[in-house]
Design an enzyme around this catalytic site. Structure first.
Site, PDB file in Angstrom:
ATOM      1  N   SER A  22       0.780  -1.235   0.079  1.00  0.00           N
ATOM      2  CA  SER A  22      -0.016  -0.052   0.238  1.00  0.00           C
ATOM      3  C   SER A  22       0.905   1.258   0.172  1.00  0.00           C
ATOM      4  O   SER A  22       0.283   2.228  -0.395  1.00  0.00           O
ATOM      5  CB  SER A  22      -0.990  -0.071   1.208  1.00  0.00           C
ATOM      6  OG  SER A  22      -0.427  -0.360   2.262  1.00  0.00           O
ATOM      7  N   HIS A  46      -2.589  -2.496  -6.295  1.00  0.00           N
ATOM      8  CA  HIS A  46      -2.929  -1.984  -5.043  1.00  0.00           C
ATOM      9  C   HIS A  46      -4.459  -2.327  -4.886  1.00  0.00           C
ATOM     10  O   HIS A  46      -5.055  -1.304  -5.177  1.00  0.00           O
ATOM     11  CB  HIS A  46      -2.341  -0.726  -4.514  1.00  0.00           C
ATOM     12  CG  HIS A  46      -2.755  -0.529  -3.233  1.00  0.00           C
ATOM     13  ND1 HIS A  46      -3.239   0.980  -2.783  1.00  0.00           N
ATOM     14  CD2 HIS A  46      -2.981  -1.114  -2.113  1.00  0.00           C
ATOM     15  CE1 HIS A  46      -3.611   0.912  -1.537  1.00  0.00           C
ATOM     16  NE2 HIS A  46      -3.547  -0.546  -1.077  1.00  0.00           N
ATOM     17  N   GLU A 104      -5.270   0.141  -7.877  1.00  0.00           N
ATOM     18  CA  GLU A 104      -4.119   1.281  -8.445  1.00  0.00           C
ATOM     19  C   GLU A 104      -3.245   0.259  -9.095  1.00  0.00           C
ATOM     20  O   GLU A 104      -2.629  -0.614  -8.478  1.00  0.00           O
ATOM     21  CB  GLU A 104      -3.650   1.990  -7.334  1.00  0.00           C
ATOM     22  CG  GLU A 104      -4.429   2.900  -6.640  1.00  0.00           C
ATOM     23  CD  GLU A 104      -3.887   3.743  -5.332  1.00  0.00           C
ATOM     24  OE1 GLU A 104      -4.257   4.737  -4.929  1.00  0.00           O
ATOM     25  OE2 GLU A 104      -2.908   2.964  -4.750  1.00  0.00           O
ATOM     26  N   ASN A 151      -3.777   6.170  -0.671  1.00  0.00           N
ATOM     27  CA  ASN A 151      -3.259   6.261   0.641  1.00  0.00           C
ATOM     28  C   ASN A 151      -2.471   7.483   0.952  1.00  0.00           C
ATOM     29  O   ASN A 151      -2.382   7.973   2.095  1.00  0.00           O
ATOM     30  CB  ASN A 151      -2.384   5.243   0.924  1.00  0.00           C
ATOM     31  CG  ASN A 151      -3.122   3.737   1.310  1.00  0.00           C
ATOM     32  OD1 ASN A 151      -4.321   3.833   1.749  1.00  0.00           O
ATOM     33  ND2 ASN A 151      -2.520   2.555   1.138  1.00  0.00           N
TER      34      ASN A 151
HETATM   35  N1  CAA Z   1     -17.860  -9.578   1.332  1.00  0.00           N
HETATM   36  C1  CAA Z   1     -19.355  -9.595   1.113  1.00  0.00           C
HETATM   37  N2  CAA Z   1     -20.174  -8.794   1.796  1.00  0.00           N
HETATM   38  C2  CAA Z   1     -19.664  -7.870   2.639  1.00  0.00           C
HETATM   39  C3  CAA Z   1     -18.235  -7.450   2.987  1.00  0.00           C
HETATM   40  C4  CAA Z   1     -17.424  -8.584   2.358  1.00  0.00           C
HETATM   41  N3  CAA Z   1     -16.059  -8.480   2.551  1.00  0.00           N
HETATM   42  N4  CAA Z   1     -18.084  -6.709   3.574  1.00  0.00           N
HETATM   43  C5  CAA Z   1     -19.356  -6.021   4.166  1.00  0.00           C
HETATM   44  N5  CAA Z   1     -20.071  -6.754   3.399  1.00  0.00           N
HETATM   45  C6  CAA Z   1     -21.593  -6.618   3.745  1.00  0.00           C
HETATM   46  C7  CAA Z   1     -21.990  -6.137   4.830  1.00  0.00           C
HETATM   47  O1  CAA Z   1     -22.205  -7.478   5.839  1.00  0.00           O
HETATM   48  C8  CAA Z   1     -23.549  -5.713   4.775  1.00  0.00           C
HETATM   49  O2  CAA Z   1     -24.316  -6.815   4.478  1.00  0.00           O
HETATM   50  P1  CAA Z   1     -25.733  -6.786   5.409  1.00  0.00           P
HETATM   51  O3  CAA Z   1     -26.588  -5.626   4.386  1.00  0.00           O
HETATM   52  O4  CAA Z   1     -26.459  -8.064   5.207  1.00  0.00           O
HETATM   53  O5  CAA Z   1     -25.667  -6.169   6.604  1.00  0.00           O
HETATM   54  C9  CAA Z   1     -23.198  -5.113   3.181  1.00  0.00           C
HETATM   55  O6  CAA Z   1     -22.147  -5.514   2.654  1.00  0.00           O
HETATM   56  C10 CAA Z   1     -23.193  -3.532   3.274  1.00  0.00           C
HETATM   57  O7  CAA Z   1     -22.421  -3.111   4.226  1.00  0.00           O
HETATM   58  P2  CAA Z   1     -22.924  -1.953   5.273  1.00  0.00           P
HETATM   59  O8  CAA Z   1     -24.548  -2.039   5.483  1.00  0.00           O
HETATM   60  O9  CAA Z   1     -21.929  -2.180   6.236  1.00  0.00           O
HETATM   61  O10 CAA Z   1     -23.130  -0.684   4.088  1.00  0.00           O
HETATM   62  P3  CAA Z   1     -21.938   0.206   3.409  1.00  0.00           P
HETATM   63  O11 CAA Z   1     -23.099   0.660   2.352  1.00  0.00           O
HETATM   64  O12 CAA Z   1     -21.368   1.425   4.153  1.00  0.00           O
HETATM   65  O13 CAA Z   1     -20.840  -0.689   2.907  1.00  0.00           O
HETATM   66  C11 CAA Z   1     -18.545  -0.727   2.724  1.00  0.00           C
HETATM   67  C12 CAA Z   1     -19.818  -1.193   3.234  1.00  0.00           C
HETATM   68  C13 CAA Z   1     -18.357  -1.071   1.026  1.00  0.00           C
HETATM   69  C14 CAA Z   1     -17.512  -1.498   3.395  1.00  0.00           C
HETATM   70  C15 CAA Z   1     -18.410   0.839   2.952  1.00  0.00           C
HETATM   71  O14 CAA Z   1     -18.723   1.226   3.968  1.00  0.00           O
HETATM   72  C16 CAA Z   1     -17.208   1.365   2.448  1.00  0.00           C
HETATM   73  O15 CAA Z   1     -16.944   1.433   1.383  1.00  0.00           O
HETATM   74  N6  CAA Z   1     -16.362   1.696   3.442  1.00  0.00           N
HETATM   75  C17 CAA Z   1     -14.983   2.407   2.982  1.00  0.00           C
HETATM   76  C18 CAA Z   1     -14.101   1.293   2.822  1.00  0.00           C
HETATM   77  C19 CAA Z   1     -12.611   2.170   2.246  1.00  0.00           C
HETATM   78  O16 CAA Z   1     -12.635   3.252   2.312  1.00  0.00           O
HETATM   79  N7  CAA Z   1     -11.815   1.147   2.068  1.00  0.00           N
HETATM   80  C20 CAA Z   1     -10.501   1.634   1.790  1.00  0.00           C
HETATM   81  C21 CAA Z   1      -9.412   1.703   2.730  1.00  0.00           C
HETATM   82  S1  CAA Z   1      -7.800   2.016   2.427  1.00  0.00           S
HETATM   83  C22 CAA Z   1      -7.299   0.604   1.849  1.00  0.00           C
HETATM   84  O17 CAA Z   1      -7.716  -0.623   1.875  1.00  0.00           O
HETATM   85  C23 CAA Z   1      -5.842   0.627   1.372  1.00  0.00           C
HETATM   86  C24 CAA Z   1      -4.990   0.436   2.190  1.00  0.00           C
HETATM   87  O18 CAA Z   1      -3.684   0.172   1.610  1.00  0.00           O
HETATM   88  C25 CAA Z   1      -4.655   0.723   3.695  1.00  0.00           C
END
Ligand code: CAA
Length: 378
Positions: free
Chosen positions: A120, A141, A153, A192
């Protein structure tokens, strides 16, 4: 070359997710880790995720089994890579760990295999030089959770053969994801560079403004249109990931981040976020769980400083031609789920107000110095 067999090294949050989406696209996947207990946990997570997708009618019950069975968990490295066309490395974000993994990999892999690192933050050129064939080395990424986030990415190093960049971009498209090319191999790449400094900024906001994490997170969610609050997202990503990314980023470029000691404290206390039941927040277990955020709490906080830091780093990326403004918007939208473009938010909040806030914060360091691209927007 037709890619058929994918080996993913590391079965953590990212590794198991990358293995799963590759298996869902018809690849034969080997998931490799150093201990059976890690692989068992990873396969449990794959099962959970596939079942979630079937509950939502995105895949059938039969596909749950088919995709699950497309993944073979393996401990022995030689066995894991013997048929691999592509090795995706997703081991912890620690230079020395990665260095050892590439040393061992070079001994057992065949010469045609492509190495793609899911690092990352580590420079791709630097990692590629650890391997026998830097021209076949590239950064891919993914974002957490890889099963749901559409962005990947793609970061070529200085020796990466353009045909590999092309091939890997097509592979990413074949997974149903959107590849965005990071034109320069800069620390933190695109997303990031914006996200990791925000975690530190959120903690500084708490110190300066004496408000709760829920209030800040609610403002981020409801006023900045993020899908999660920053503390919530940090816990979800893993405090270990945030800490290690911070270390690697700030050791290479002091100006990119202003580390807050709280992250190291949490890391040292092994409060790693959702996966350990405690991070910034407390959790009931290690399963997917959300924090209770509300518009009412959001109304108590003005997140201009958080927006300012995000915009300033975004401006740096654009002014240094790492990506275009359009790619930046797409990357944040597809990689972090931002529902409104950052520069649209800038207009809504007022560019002058944001610049004034950054200038006020300059007493804490050059990190806050407004970028020329942002200043030119006024
Ligand atoms: N597989 C399948 N389903 C999943 C899942 C997965 N891995 N993770 C979550 N879900 C499901 C949830 O269980 C939920 O199901 P239910 O409706 O049955 O409860 C459904 O997806 C929707 O989840 P939420 O209701 O919590 O709602 P949401 O609309 O907020 O979606 C999310 C969840 C997609 C995670 C959203 O919150 C999101 O986009 N969050 C931001 C994530 C982000 O920024 N990621 C990048 C981080 S930085 C990175 O990764 C890079 C690094 O190098 C550090």
């Amino acid at each position: 070359m037709v890619l058929k067999n994918i080996t993913v090294l590391g079965s953590g949050i990212m590794g198991h997710g990358i293995a799963q989406i590759s298996a869902m696209s018809g690849y034969r996947v080997v998931l490799r880790d150093i201990e059976k207990q890690f692989l068992d946990k990873a396969m449990e997570k794959v099962k959970w995720s596939l079942q979630k997708l079937s509950e939502k009618n995105k895949i059938t019950n039969a596909q749950v089994d088919e995709y699950y069975n497309n993944i073979t968990p393996v401990i022995d490295l030689k066995e894991a890579v013997k048929d691999a066309d592509l090795v995706i490395e997703a081991v912890p974000e620690d230079y020395n760990i990665k260095k050892n993994v590439y040393r061992d990999l070079d001994i057992v892999s065949n010469n045609n295999v492509i190495y793609a690192s899911n690092t990352s933050t580590l420079p791709i050129t630097e990692l590629s030089k650890l391997t026998k064939n830097p021209s076949k080395f590239i950064g891919v990424h993914f974002f957490n959770p890889p099963q749901l986030m559409k962005l990947v990415e793609v970061i070529p190093g200085s020796d990466t053969d353009p045909s590999i960049t092309n091939e890997i971009s097509n592979f990413v498209k074949g997974l149903g994801k959107t590849p965005i090319l990071c034109k320069k191999d800069v620390v933190g790449f695109i997303v990031n560079r914006v996200f990791i400094p925000l975690v530190h900024e959120a903690v500084y906001c708490q110190d300066r403004d004496n408000v709760t994490m829920q209030i800040i997170d609610s403002a981020v969610k409801y006023k900045l249109a993020f899908p999660m609050g920053i503390f919530e997202l940090a816990d979800y990503t893993g405090i270990d990931v945030i800490y290690k990314a911070t270390q690697e980023m700030s050791s290479r470029d002091k100006k990119v981040i202003l580390p807050h000691p709280k992250i190291k404290e949490l890391y040292d206390r092994k409060q790693l976020g959702q996966k350990s039941g405690q991070g910034f927040y407390q959790y009931k277990g290690d399963k997917y769980e959300r924090i209770d955020l509300s518009e009412e709490k959001a109304s108590k906080y003005d997140p201009t400083a958080i927006l300012g830091v995000a915009l300033n780093n975004a401006s740096w990326l654009i002014s240094n031609e790492v990506c275009t403004k359009e790619d930046l918007d797409n990357a944040l939208n597809l990689g972090m789920g931002l529902k409104t473009n950052l520069f649209e938010l800038a207009n809504k909040f007022g560019v002058q107000k944001i610049v004034n806030e950054l200038k006020k914060l300059e007493i804490y360091g050059e990190f806050y110095h407004p970028n020329e691209y942002l200043l030119a927007l006024k």
